[in-house]
Design a protein around this motif. Structure first.
Motif, short mmCIF file in Angstrom:
data_model
loop_
_atom_site.label_atom_id
_atom_site.label_comp_id
_atom_site.label_asym_id
_atom_site.label_seq_id
_atom_site.Cartn_x
_atom_site.Cartn_y
_atom_site.Cartn_z
N GLU A 19 -3.10 1.57 -1.18
CA GLU A 19 -3.73 1.84 0.11
C GLU A 19 -5.07 2.56 -0.02
N GLY A 20 -5.29 3.15 -1.17
CA GLY A 20 -6.58 3.78 -1.40
C GLY A 20 -6.78 5.12 -0.69
N LEU A 21 -5.70 5.79 -0.34
CA LEU A 21 -5.87 7.14 0.22
C LEU A 21 -6.34 8.08 -0.88
N SER A 22 -6.98 9.15 -0.46
CA SER A 22 -7.39 10.15 -1.45
C SER A 22 -6.18 10.99 -1.86
N THR A 23 -6.36 11.73 -2.95
CA THR A 23 -5.28 12.61 -3.40
C THR A 23 -4.92 13.61 -2.30
N GLU A 24 -5.92 14.15 -1.63
CA GLU A 24 -5.68 15.14 -0.59
C GLU A 24 -4.93 14.53 0.59
N GLU A 25 -5.36 13.34 0.98
CA GLU A 25 -4.67 12.67 2.09
C GLU A 25 -3.21 12.39 1.75
N THR A 26 -3.01 11.92 0.52
CA THR A 26 -1.64 11.63 0.10
C THR A 26 -0.80 12.90 0.08
N ALA A 27 -1.40 13.97 -0.41
CA ALA A 27 -0.69 15.25 -0.44
C ALA A 27 -0.30 15.67 0.98
N ALA A 28 -1.24 15.53 1.89
CA ALA A 28 -0.96 15.91 3.28
C ALA A 28 0.13 15.02 3.87
N ILE A 61 8.38 0.10 3.19
CA ILE A 61 9.35 1.19 3.03
C ILE A 61 8.67 2.49 2.65
N ALA A 62 7.80 2.40 1.69
CA ALA A 62 7.13 3.60 1.22
C ALA A 62 6.35 4.24 2.36
N VAL A 63 5.70 3.41 3.14
CA VAL A 63 4.89 3.97 4.21
C VAL A 63 5.78 4.55 5.30
N ASN A 64 6.87 3.88 5.55
CA ASN A 64 7.80 4.45 6.53
C ASN A 64 8.33 5.79 6.06
N GLU A 65 8.62 5.87 4.77
CA GLU A 65 9.03 7.16 4.22
C GLU A 65 7.97 8.21 4.51
N ALA A 66 6.73 7.82 4.29
CA ALA A 66 5.62 8.75 4.50
C ALA A 66 5.55 9.18 5.96
N GLN A 115 -1.97 -7.93 -3.07
CA GLN A 115 -1.71 -8.07 -1.64
C GLN A 115 -0.22 -8.12 -1.35
N LEU A 116 0.51 -7.51 -2.26
CA LEU A 116 1.96 -7.48 -2.10
C LEU A 116 2.32 -6.59 -0.91
N TYR A 117 1.48 -5.62 -0.69
CA TYR A 117 1.84 -4.59 0.27
C TYR A 117 0.82 -4.47 1.38
N GLU A 118 0.34 -5.60 1.86
CA GLU A 118 -0.54 -5.54 3.02
C GLU A 118 0.18 -4.85 4.17
N LEU A 119 -0.40 -3.78 4.62
CA LEU A 119 0.20 -3.11 5.77
C LEU A 119 -0.27 -3.79 7.04
N PRO A 120 0.62 -3.90 8.01
CA PRO A 120 0.14 -4.34 9.31
C PRO A 120 -0.87 -3.31 9.83
N ASP A 121 -1.89 -3.79 10.54
CA ASP A 121 -2.98 -2.90 10.94
C ASP A 121 -2.52 -1.70 11.76
N ASP A 122 -1.57 -1.95 12.64
CA ASP A 122 -1.17 -0.83 13.51
C ASP A 122 -0.49 0.27 12.71
N LEU A 123 0.28 -0.15 11.70
CA LEU A 123 0.95 0.84 10.86
C LEU A 123 -0.09 1.64 10.07
N ARG A 124 -1.07 0.91 9.58
CA ARG A 124 -2.13 1.57 8.82
C ARG A 124 -2.86 2.59 9.70
N THR A 125 -3.15 2.18 10.92
CA THR A 125 -3.85 3.08 11.84
C THR A 125 -3.02 4.33 12.13
N ARG A 126 -1.73 4.09 12.37
CA ARG A 126 -0.87 5.24 12.65
C ARG A 126 -0.82 6.18 11.47
N LEU A 127 -0.68 5.59 10.29
CA LEU A 127 -0.61 6.40 9.08
C LEU A 127 -1.87 7.23 8.92
#
Ligand SMILES: [Zn+2]
Lengths: 85, 138
Positions: free
Chosen positions: B79-88, B3-8, A54-66
């Protein structure tokens, strides 16, 4: 099967996306190659530890956006194919 | 791993992913992540440390990865994304995601081994929260 071949398939093996005959070869390799067995086992643990941390729990809104950004992207991918390679 | 997600997300917004190819190329060095340290770990390695120590170990270790590996690892394995999702998400090919994921996993594993390896005398238990008493890593 050589150790390097085993390693190349390790990610697919750990993710369970592998056909049956390759899986049998890999498990055969694991049964006699202690080094690969240890690497495989500790790699699995590495993933679990990070997943459970749980080091990298994303805030829900960020997760949704992603997610929604990715979904959009995936649809483009289907239409046009991936850009690289 | 904000950070990683922001990069993404930034990559997603960028119109032309010009760097995709060169990013793929710069990780082709073959032996960088091949296992060198093959000692087994303790049965419950994470229990050798308290919560705070463990978090520090994990975050320090993952920060040591090249960003391109780290992002793939976090999206796929945490985060448990699939390989395809990560690639995209990252504008990478599926094989590139797989190759980075393998390297990221192996490198993390190798580095965590410094902390989690089975030690000769298990009974001492605490090693100062830092590293397993120097049975020659590096
Ligand atoms: Zn082997």
């Amino acid at each position: 099967m050589k150790c390097s071949e085993f390693l190349n398939e390790l990610t697919n093996y750990l993710d369970g996306v592998i056909d049956e005959s390759t899986k049998i070869e890999l498990e055969n390799h694991l049964s006699w190659c202690h080094n690969c067995y240890v690497v495989c086992d500790t790699t699995k643990k590495t993933i679990e530890i990070y997943r459970d941390s749980q080091l990298y729990e994303l805030p829900d809104d960020l997760r949704t956006r992603l997610r929604s950004a990715i979904m959009k992207k995936c649809q483009q991918h289907k239409k046009h194919g991936p850009k690289s390679v | 791993m904000r950070i990683a997600v922001n990069e993404a997300l930034m990559k997603l917004r960028r119109k032309k992913p010009e760097r995709t190819v060169s990013l793929d190329e710069d990780i082709k060095t073959e032996d960088d992540s091949l296992p060198r340290e093959i000692a087994d770990w303790s049965p419950n390695p994470e229990q050798q440390y308290n919560q705070a120590e463990l978090r520090e170990i994990l975050s320090k270790t993952i920060q040591g990865l090249p960003p391109g590996f780290r992002t793939v690892f976090v999206l796929r394995d945490v985060e448990g994304l699939s390989t395809e999702e990560t690639a995209a998400a990252l504008d990478l090919s599926v094989p590139a995601v797989k190759s980075r994921l393998l390297r990221a996993r192996l490198q993390l594993r190798e580095r965590l081994g410094r902390y989690f390896q089975r030690r000769g005398n298990e009974d001492s238990g605490i090693v100062d929260g830092k590293r397993a008493s120097g049975d020659g890593n590096q």
